[in-house]
Design a protein around this motif. Structure first.
Motif, short mmCIF file in Angstrom:
data_model
loop_
_atom_site.label_atom_id
_atom_site.label_comp_id
_atom_site.label_asym_id
_atom_site.label_seq_id
_atom_site.Cartn_x
_atom_site.Cartn_y
_atom_site.Cartn_z
N THR A 1 1.10 -0.68 0.20
CA THR A 1 -0.61 -0.10 0.15
C THR A 1 0.92 1.60 0.12
N LEU A 2 2.07 1.07 0.85
CA LEU A 2 2.68 2.26 0.84
C LEU A 2 3.45 2.52 -0.54
N ALA A 3 3.91 1.56 -1.15
CA ALA A 3 4.43 1.76 -2.27
C ALA A 3 3.60 1.96 -2.84
N GLY A 4 2.26 1.29 -3.70
CA GLY A 4 1.60 2.52 -4.49
C GLY A 4 1.39 3.30 -4.26
N ARG A 5 1.04 4.25 -3.17
CA ARG A 5 0.51 5.22 -2.63
C ARG A 5 2.31 5.92 -3.20
N ALA A 6 3.59 5.63 -2.66
CA ALA A 6 4.87 6.48 -3.06
C ALA A 6 4.67 6.38 -4.93
N ALA A 7 3.92 6.30 -5.48
CA ALA A 7 4.66 5.98 -6.65
C ALA A 7 3.23 7.07 -7.45
N TRP A 8 2.13 6.99 -6.77
CA TRP A 8 1.95 8.09 -7.59
C TRP A 8 1.97 9.43 -6.84
N ALA A 9 2.75 9.24 -5.93
CA ALA A 9 3.34 10.87 -5.56
C ALA A 9 4.02 11.80 -6.50
N LEU A 10 3.33 12.97 -6.44
CA LEU A 10 4.28 13.61 -7.71
C LEU A 10 5.37 14.15 -6.82
N PRO A 11 6.78 14.37 -7.55
CA PRO A 11 7.90 14.67 -6.76
C PRO A 11 7.74 16.72 -6.88
N SER A 12 9.21 16.42 -6.01
CA SER A 12 8.99 17.97 -5.47
C SER A 12 10.54 18.10 -5.45
N TYR A 13 10.89 19.52 -5.26
CA TYR A 13 12.54 20.17 -5.98
C TYR A 13 11.86 20.85 -3.83
N THR A 14 13.56 20.70 -2.94
CA THR A 14 13.25 21.62 -2.37
C THR A 14 14.30 22.75 -2.22
N VAL A 15 13.92 23.92 -1.66
CA VAL A 15 15.03 24.62 -1.62
C VAL A 15 15.26 25.85 -0.10
N PRO A 16 16.55 25.29 0.71
CA PRO A 16 17.00 25.39 2.42
C PRO A 16 16.53 26.74 2.55
N LEU A 17 16.34 27.52 3.22
CA LEU A 17 16.45 28.65 3.45
C LEU A 17 17.27 29.17 3.75
N SER A 18 18.67 28.90 3.70
CA SER A 18 19.80 29.52 3.51
C SER A 18 19.80 29.63 1.94
N GLN A 19 19.57 28.76 0.90
CA GLN A 19 19.47 29.46 -0.08
C GLN A 19 18.86 30.74 -0.54
N LEU A 20 17.68 30.82 0.27
CA LEU A 20 16.99 31.47 -0.30
C LEU A 20 17.15 33.28 0.53
N GLN A 21 18.14 33.13 1.54
CA GLN A 21 18.64 34.53 2.01
C GLN A 21 19.97 34.49 1.14
N GLU A 22 20.47 33.65 0.36
CA GLU A 22 21.53 34.26 -0.58
C GLU A 22 21.31 34.63 -1.13
N MET A 23 20.62 34.32 -2.33
CA MET A 23 19.55 35.20 -3.57
C MET A 23 19.29 36.41 -3.35
N THR A 24 18.25 36.73 -2.11
CA THR A 24 17.98 37.40 -1.54
C THR A 24 18.65 38.60 -1.03
N SER A 25 19.43 38.61 -0.61
CA SER A 25 20.77 39.44 -0.61
C SER A 25 21.68 40.00 -1.60
N THR A 26 21.52 38.87 -2.32
CA THR A 26 22.24 40.15 -3.67
C THR A 26 21.47 41.12 -4.76
N LYS A 27 19.93 40.82 -3.49
CA LYS A 27 18.88 42.57 -4.83
C LYS A 27 19.16 43.35 -3.90
N PHE A 28 19.86 43.50 -2.67
CA PHE A 28 20.29 44.69 -1.96
C PHE A 28 21.14 45.17 -1.46
#
Length: 192
Positions: free
Chosen positions: A24-51
């Motif tokens: 059942t768990l394997a079946g659910r995982a097969a139907w889950a859509l993929p995702s991409y994660t961006v950590p807070l440290s990367q967000l902070q770094e990118m934003t800092s270049t705009k100021f």
């Protein structure tokens, strides 16, 4: 002998139930859509270049905003930002240091594969050395200032290699979710 038979019956039932749970768990995982994660440290770094950013206020003075300190707000699916800000100009006679607090949602811009700030809400604009009436005036302009200074700020840009596999599967970035660790971008079927 009776104990052995009960043990074998119980063990085989447990294995059957455990196997069904794994399937059942394997079946659910097969139907889950993929995702991409961006950590807070990367967000902070990118934003800092705009100021720093300078925002003129009705020809009276300029606000100079420094790089924001970002905080994740998963309970409302938004990001908060606190910035040091300096107000200076002829109308103020001298420079005044203060803070600027906002929160915002995120959107995906397909043209350049970026995650951008939008739906910006002003928390508070505060200058301790200014008269209360001037602070009130600044806060009245606050929503416009927030939009001018942060509207469409890029927090992250997905690289072609980040999305190549998903493109090949007919997927594109969809919902952006703020979590305790950063942002999670879900990939959904491309719309024709």
């Amino acid at each position: 002998m009776l104990h052995r038979r009960r043990f074998l019956t119980t063990a085989s039932r447990s294995l059957a139930l455990g196997g069904a749970a794994v399937l059942t768990l394997a079946g659910r995982a097969a139907w889950a859509l993929p995702s991409y994660t961006v950590p807070l440290s990367q967000l902070q770094e990118m934003t800092s270049t705009k100021f720093p950013r300078s925002v003129p206020v009705q020809g009276l003075f300029d606000l100079t905003l420094q790089a924001p300190r970002l905080r994740l707000l998963p309970e409302v699916n938004r990001i908060g930002a606190t910035m040091a800000v300096d107000a200076a100009g002829a109308a103020l006679r001298r420079s005044h240091a203060g803070t600027f607090d906002v929160e915002f949602a995120l959107r995906y811009e397909a043209s350049d594969r970026t995650l951008r700030a939008h739906q910006i809400k002003l928390g508070k604009l505060d200058f301790p050395t200014l008269k209360p009436a001037v602070n009130e005036l600044l806060n009245a302009y606050g929503p416009v200032l927030a939009e001018q200074s942060l509207g469409e700020v890029t927090l992250h840009q997905l690289r072609p290699q980040d999305t190549a596999m998903f493109d090949g599967m007919g997927l594109q970035p969809g919902a952006i979710t703020v979590t305790a660790k950063g942002l999670t971008v879900a990939f959904v079927n491309k719309q024709q």
